[in-house]
Structures are given as C-alpha cells and as structure tokens.
Design an enzyme around this catalytic site. Structure first.
Site, PDB file in Angstrom:
ATOM      1  N   GLY A  19      22.648 -75.982  36.821  1.00 39.21           N
ATOM      2  CA  GLY A  19      21.374 -76.616  37.113  1.00 39.21           C
ATOM      3  C   GLY A  19      21.191 -77.838  36.250  1.00 39.21           C
ATOM      4  O   GLY A  19      22.111 -78.303  35.567  1.00 39.21           O
ATOM      5  N   GLY A  20      19.966 -78.355  36.269  1.00 39.54           N
ATOM      6  CA  GLY A  20      19.671 -79.562  35.518  1.00 39.54           C
ATOM      7  C   GLY A  20      19.740 -79.375  34.019  1.00 39.54           C
ATOM      8  O   GLY A  20      19.809 -80.361  33.270  1.00 39.54           O
ATOM      9  N   GLY A  22      22.046 -77.316  32.439  1.00 38.16           N
ATOM     10  CA  GLY A  22      23.362 -76.924  31.971  1.00 38.16           C
ATOM     11  C   GLY A  22      24.023 -75.973  32.948  1.00 38.16           C
ATOM     12  O   GLY A  22      23.622 -75.877  34.112  1.00 38.16           O
ATOM     13  N   THR A  24      26.116 -71.976  33.538  1.00 42.64           N
ATOM     14  CA  THR A  24      26.285 -70.596  33.076  1.00 42.64           C
ATOM     15  C   THR A  24      27.632 -70.089  33.560  1.00 42.64           C
ATOM     16  O   THR A  24      28.005 -70.291  34.728  1.00 42.64           O
ATOM     17  CB  THR A  24      25.163 -69.703  33.631  1.00 42.64           C
ATOM     18  N   ASP A 139      10.187 -69.344  33.152  1.00 43.42           N
ATOM     19  CA  ASP A 139      10.933 -69.556  34.397  1.00 43.42           C
ATOM     20  C   ASP A 139      11.126 -68.243  35.156  1.00 43.42           C
ATOM     21  O   ASP A 139      12.230 -67.900  35.585  1.00 43.42           O
ATOM     22  CB  ASP A 139      12.291 -70.196  34.095  1.00 43.42           C
TER      23      ASP A 139
END
Length: 464
Positions: A19-20, A22, A24, A139
């Site tokens: 995602g924006g 980083g 995983t 989140d």
C-alpha cells in the site's frame, strides 16, 4: 525482495500486500529450529533527508514500544523484532494463520441480528484492550481483522499508528508533518480525516463494518443526510430498533455523540442480548436465573431408581411431552418459544439458611439446518459451555442415551455469586429439535439430590 534475508535471520518468501505506507511480507525465521513463519512489515519514509529520517526513527521506536506492550493480548499479534536497515524500517510480528473478514462481509451473505451482535463483540473485545491502553488503531476495516483458524477469534492486525512513519514530510516552515491521513476512506470519521483521531474514531469504523454487513453496501456508497451528515442505512437492513440505535450512536458524525470507548459499546450490547433473550445462544441467554448445576458422576445415565416419595405428573400438550416430579418439588416457569424454556422443577427450601434451590430444567430448541445432527449440536453446545464463564471446568463428558436415543452428556463446575456449583446436562436431537435436560445444584448438595434429579430426567416421554 523475495529471497532477501533481513537482519541476518528473516528470509522473505512471499509478498502479502502493498500500500501507500509500505509492503508486508511472509517470512521465515532462519534462526529458529522449525524456521517459524512470521510477518515482516516494511516502512520507508517519503523523504530521506536527515531531519525526516531522525523524526521517523523516533516515531518508529515509540510505536514499536506500544506494539510490544499490546502483544501481551491473545488477539493482538506479538512483536518479535524491529530494526532499521538501509534507512528503511522493519517490524517483525507473529504470523496469524487464518483469513481476513473481507471473505465474510460480502454481498452474498445474509447476517442475522444475533450474528451481527457476535461480530461486534468479537471485534470490540480486543479493541477494548487497546483503548484501555489509550491506543487508537486508526485503520479498522475488514481486511485488518483476521479470523484465526485455530479458534475462530478475531485478531487485530496492521495498526494504523505505525504507518505514520511512511507519511512523514516537512512543511514550508520546516516542521515535521504527516503528508497522508492514516486510515481507509469510508471507515474513518471526519475528525480522523482532519488528522485528529480519537478512541471513538475506532468505534465509528466498527459501526461502519456492521452497516456494511447488514446492507451489502460499500461504505463509500452509503448515503448521508445533507443537513446532519448522518448515515442513512436503516431502510436497507432488517434488525431491531435496539441494535439499530446502538449502531447509529457508533457512527454519529459528531464524535462527542458517539460511544467513547469499546467498553461502553460492549456493555450496551450485553444489555441488549439479555433483553432480547436470543434463542440460539441457549446456555448464556436461557439459563439466566436458573442458578448453577451439579454434575453426575457417571456417564452411563439410564438406570433403575425406586423413589421414596410420591410423584406428580406434568403434561404439556403443545410440546407433546409428559414428565414426573416429586410432590415436594415446585413446578415453575412458563413455556417460552423464544428461549426454548419449557418447565423447571425446584426443590423445597430446607431452612432459612438454604439460599439455593436445586432444580431440573427442560429446554426444547428448534435447530438451524447446520445443527440438526447430534455431533454438530454437541460441538456448538460444548463451545457455549466453555465460553459461558472463564471459570468453567468440564469434569466429564461423553456419549450416552436419553429418551431411547443417542445422546451426549457433560458435567462441569463454575462459580456464581460466590457459590460453587456443578451442572449436569444431557441432550439429544429429535425431529430437528434439541432436548436439553439440566440438573443444577450447590456442589455441596449435588450427591444428595442427584437420584431425584435422575428420576425427573428419565421420566421424560415424548408423545409426538
């Protein structure tokens, strides 16, 4: 990145997501004998100047300490390591084997009120732990809620606070600031979108998930009242006004009008469950006020017993059953189709100091399609017993016979209001109904009343 070894021990084997903030990865720990799997999260600041990196490093250390403390909870992944490598920041966390809630919350699944309440409680229980430590997740969304394979519990993952590391930049005044709001559109309330999240911002997100499950609408598609900013959703869902009011308060536009913590929501949900007396959670919702039961000492349940007292007859034409009970016991309880309670027989009071009346209770419960086999219902009901009280201890369980049919029996102990009690329960399935007999007694009087309880239980006859 695949195949790379970080910090000399964590070998990246696959990418889980990006995602924006980083990426995983799934990794293995090469320094452990079994090469255990773990999750590596990579964060890289937008800028790499000295000031930005220094600020990001301090933020990284702070958030790592928070995650380390939170990892003491069973439903928050443990932090295994954190380190910086090549001006990039990495967190290593416990791998949770399971699937995220995006699989469950879809347009093809119908959610009953009972399941929505259970979902809310399952999310709010670990969230309550966060809020007690004054930590905001930031989140909450279906993809950040993992349904753990081993026990079906929800685990909170991907905390938003640590994502600030990747969003750091410098404004024209030379001050450090977050360049991107942490959170996911549709699940974040107005105050969070303005960079001022609160504990109740998480409550808003949980409420949105409930609405999403009930309406099958994407959160970004939910209409709002143009004058108040409140979400319009009730006409798309079929639930009680009580639950609708709770969800409404969770997603209030003004954060001051919401529940302020997970604890508050859990309390009102529990009150709603007690008031509604839902039928399917038989143990926790039906036996309120029954007291706690004693247990039998043998699994072989059918036997011949000659009572030393006269027996009265109990007939219920609606359920097509007959039973016998001692004349000095009192018949109480009114048949209730919702809870499944049919009748209860209570012992006589032995004296002024006798504060607990031993009793035998019968429940007849209509079963959903997925619980109409004895094995299916037994698995469900044993889970109910275990979850009814943290102090519950099952002494003995096993197969038996009841009303000339295969059955199952469980014996367990727990405490209620300072009284140690035992409960004997035996159940069988007939014509898509569960027949559940429960003997309840103070543990000190269990043996004394057990023969009488068995007489009552074995007298049950079904005439339909």
């Amino acid at each position: 990145m695949i195949g790379k070894i970080l910090d000399g021990r964590y070998e990246i084997i696959s990418r889980l997501g990006e995602g924006g903030f980083g990426a995983t990865y799934l990794a293995i720990d090469r320094k452990l004998p079994d090469k255990d799997q773990c999750v590596v999260k990579h964060f890289s600041p937008k800028a790499t100047d000295v000031n930005t990196l220094s600020h990001a490093r301090r933020l990284f250390e702070t958030e790592a300490k928070v995650l380390n403390r939170l990892g003491n909870h069973d439903r928050v992944p443990r932090l295994l390591a954190h380190f910086e490598e090549d001006q990039k920041f990495y967190l290593v966390q416990e791998f949770v084997d399971g699937y995220d809630l995006s699989r469950e919350i879809n347009r093809h699944k119908q959610w009953s009120e009972e399941k929505i309440i259970a979902l809310l409680q399952d999310i709010l229980e670990p969230l309550e732990f966060l809020h007690q430590h004054h930590v905001i997740h930031r989140d909450i969304k279906p993809s950040n809620l993992m349904r753990r394979q081993e026990d079906g519990k929800i685990v909170l993952i991907d905390f938003g606070a640590v994502k600030q590391i990747s969003s750091q930049g410098m404004n024209i005044q030379g001050q450090m600031t977050a360049t991107v709001v942490v959170g996911t559109p549709g699940y974040i309330p107005s105050e969070q979108s303005q960079g001022q999240p609160r504990l109740c911002s998480d409550i808003y997100a949980v409420g949105i998930i409930a609405i999403e499950a009930l309406t099958h609408l994407n959160p970004m598609q939910l209409p709002r009242d143009p004058h108040t900013g409140e979400i319009i959703w009730r006409d798309q869902a079929k639930i009680s006004s009580g639950l609708a009011q709770i969800i409404d308060k969770m997603v209030k536009y003004d954060f001051r009008q919401r529940y302020q913590s997970a604890t508050e929501v859990l309390q009102v949900l529990q009150q709603l469950k007690v008031a509604n007396q839902p039928a399917k959670s038989i143990l926790r919702k039906t036996f309120i006020g029954l007291g706690i039961a004693s247990a039998a000492t043998v699994i072989a349940f059918l036997f011949i017993f000659i009572p030393r007292y006269n027996l009265e007859n109990y007939n219920n034409a609606i359920y097509g059953i007959t039973m016998k009970y001692p004349e000095n016991w009192e018949q109480t309880g009114t048949p209730d189709r919702i809870t499944g309670n049919v009748v209860k027989f209570s012992s006589s009071k032995e004296g002024e100091t006798d504060n607990y009346l031993e009793n035998v209770n019968l429940i007849i419960q209509e079963l959903p399609e997925n619980r109409r086999k004895l094995e299916q219902f037994t698995n469900f009901y044993l889970d109910e017993i275990q979850q009814s009280d943290p102090n519950t201890k099952i002494i003995e369980q096993g197969k038996t016979e009841f009303i000339n049919q295969p059955a199952y029996q469980a014996i367990y102990t727990l405490e209620e209001e300072g009284v140690k009690i035992q409960r004997l329960q035996i159940w069988t399935i007939r014509h898509n109904k569960a027949y559940i007999m429960t003997y309840t007694a103070d543990v000190a009087k269990y043996a004394k009343y057990l023969p009488t309880a068995k007489t009552i239980i074995n007298s049950l006859e079904i005439n339909q």
